[in-house]
Write an enzyme that holds these catalytic residues in place. Structure first.
Site, short mmCIF file in Angstrom:
data_model
loop_
_atom_site.label_atom_id
_atom_site.label_comp_id
_atom_site.label_asym_id
_atom_site.label_seq_id
_atom_site.Cartn_x
_atom_site.Cartn_y
_atom_site.Cartn_z
N ASP A 43 0.83 -1.32 0.01
CA ASP A 43 -0.05 0.08 0.15
C ASP A 43 1.01 1.31 -0.07
O ASP A 43 0.64 2.37 -0.67
CB ASP A 43 -1.14 -0.16 1.37
CG ASP A 43 -2.08 -1.11 1.08
OD1 ASP A 43 -2.55 -1.31 -0.05
OD2 ASP A 43 -2.50 -1.50 1.82
N GLU A 114 -4.61 10.15 4.68
CA GLU A 114 -5.09 11.13 5.86
C GLU A 114 -3.77 11.92 6.21
O GLU A 114 -2.73 11.72 5.92
CB GLU A 114 -5.25 10.22 7.19
CG GLU A 114 -4.06 9.77 8.02
CD GLU A 114 -3.41 8.43 7.47
OE1 GLU A 114 -2.23 8.42 7.50
OE2 GLU A 114 -4.26 7.52 7.16
N ALA A 151 -11.20 6.56 1.59
CA ALA A 151 -10.32 5.72 0.96
C ALA A 151 -9.18 5.15 2.35
O ALA A 151 -8.66 4.19 2.10
CB ALA A 151 -9.77 6.13 -0.25
N ALA A 155 -7.15 2.92 7.46
CA ALA A 155 -5.74 2.71 7.65
C ALA A 155 -5.52 3.16 9.20
O ALA A 155 -6.02 2.90 10.33
CB ALA A 155 -4.93 3.59 6.70
N TYR A 156 -4.61 4.26 9.39
CA TYR A 156 -4.48 4.72 10.67
C TYR A 156 -5.65 5.33 11.54
O TYR A 156 -5.85 5.17 12.69
CB TYR A 156 -3.51 6.17 10.60
CG TYR A 156 -3.08 6.65 11.84
CD1 TYR A 156 -3.05 5.79 12.97
CD2 TYR A 156 -2.40 7.93 11.75
CE1 TYR A 156 -2.47 6.30 14.40
CE2 TYR A 156 -1.68 8.43 13.17
CZ TYR A 156 -1.74 7.70 14.17
OH TYR A 156 -1.39 8.32 15.59
#
Length: 253
Positions: A43, A114, A151, A155-156
């Site tokens: 990624d 982000e 999107a 993630a974080y």
């Protein structure tokens, strides 16, 4: 008509080996003249490829030669042209980041997943949050905070207990990282058009760094974040395995 394919790979040996094998089978076009760009890696490399090719007309199709591969398709050498012909396209817009550091230098960057602010010293950060020019939180005492796109919401943002956002949602997630005051404050959902500003309180005593994808800026005084609709990233996925499906499936695992 045969598609012209450009292959890009992370430095990892497994990715480089895959690139060599695919070039031997399909050839290799210049990215500026390609019909599609195939990114080989994880990624992180996919984000790097999207940033590096954002001014090119070709969409990006990723194949996982990394670890998690949330933005990637599975790897196969034998049926690539058929998969590319059947692939479905997702369009995402990045966030723009503007940050002023304590030396008076203005930094700008784009982030697909982000933008985060994180404490850079032993003491918790103190942040003031303004949305569209209106003060919303006078003081957030925390390890950090972030603004995530749909999107990037797995993630974080998800690790910080933020919400997973549907890919078509016109919203952003504002999520606290280990909030101490207000106690249990988990953040907010904001319109995609929102302009978010973080002001760092007591920046010398409580230093804060800002990060957007791979861009990091130390000792920031303030950070402004908004969606950047003028830039569109085109990502290709195998049918039934696009971002919308992956975001839904992630919530049931």
């Amino acid at each position: 008509m045969t598609q012209k394919i450009a292959f890009m790979a992370s430095p990892a040996p497994v990715a480089q080996t895959a690139r060599a094998a695919l070039i031997g089978r399909y050839g290799d076009a210049d990215p500026e003249n390609a019909d599609v760009i195939v990114a080989l890696g994880g990624d992180g490399f996919m984000l790097q490829t999207l940033h590096g090719t954002q001014d090119l007309p070709a969409p990006v199709y990723g194949m996982n030669r990394g670890t998690i591969g949330f933005l990637m398709n599975s790897y196969s050498e034998t049926d690539l042209r058929d998969r590319l012909a059947a692939a479905e396209q997702e369009i995402i817009n990045p966030l723009s980041l503007r940050a002023m550091d304590q030396a008076g230098t203005l930094h700008e960057a784009l982030a697909i997943n982000e933008v985060s602010l994180l404490r850079a010293g032993p003491q918790a950060a103190k942040l003031r949050i303004t949305v569209d020019g209106r003060l919303r939180l006078q003081e957030l005492v925390c390890d950090g905070a972030l603004v995530s796109t749909p999107a990037g919401s797995t993630a974080y943002n998800y690790s910080a207990h933020g919400p997973i956002l549907p890919i078509g949602a016109d919203v952003l997630a504002l999520t606290a990282v280990a909030a101490f005051r207000p106690r249990r404050w988990r953040g907010a959902l904001l319109p995609k058009t929102a302009h978010v500003r973080f002001d760092v309180l007591e920046p010398e005593k409580r230093p804060v760094m800002a990060e957007g994808d791979s861009h990091s800026f130390a000792n920031v005084d303030w950070v402004e974040i908004r969606s950047e609709p003028a830039i569109s990233h085109r990502i290709l996925f195998d049918p039934g395995h696009g971002l919308e499906e992956r975001l839904i499936a992630e919530q049931f695992t």
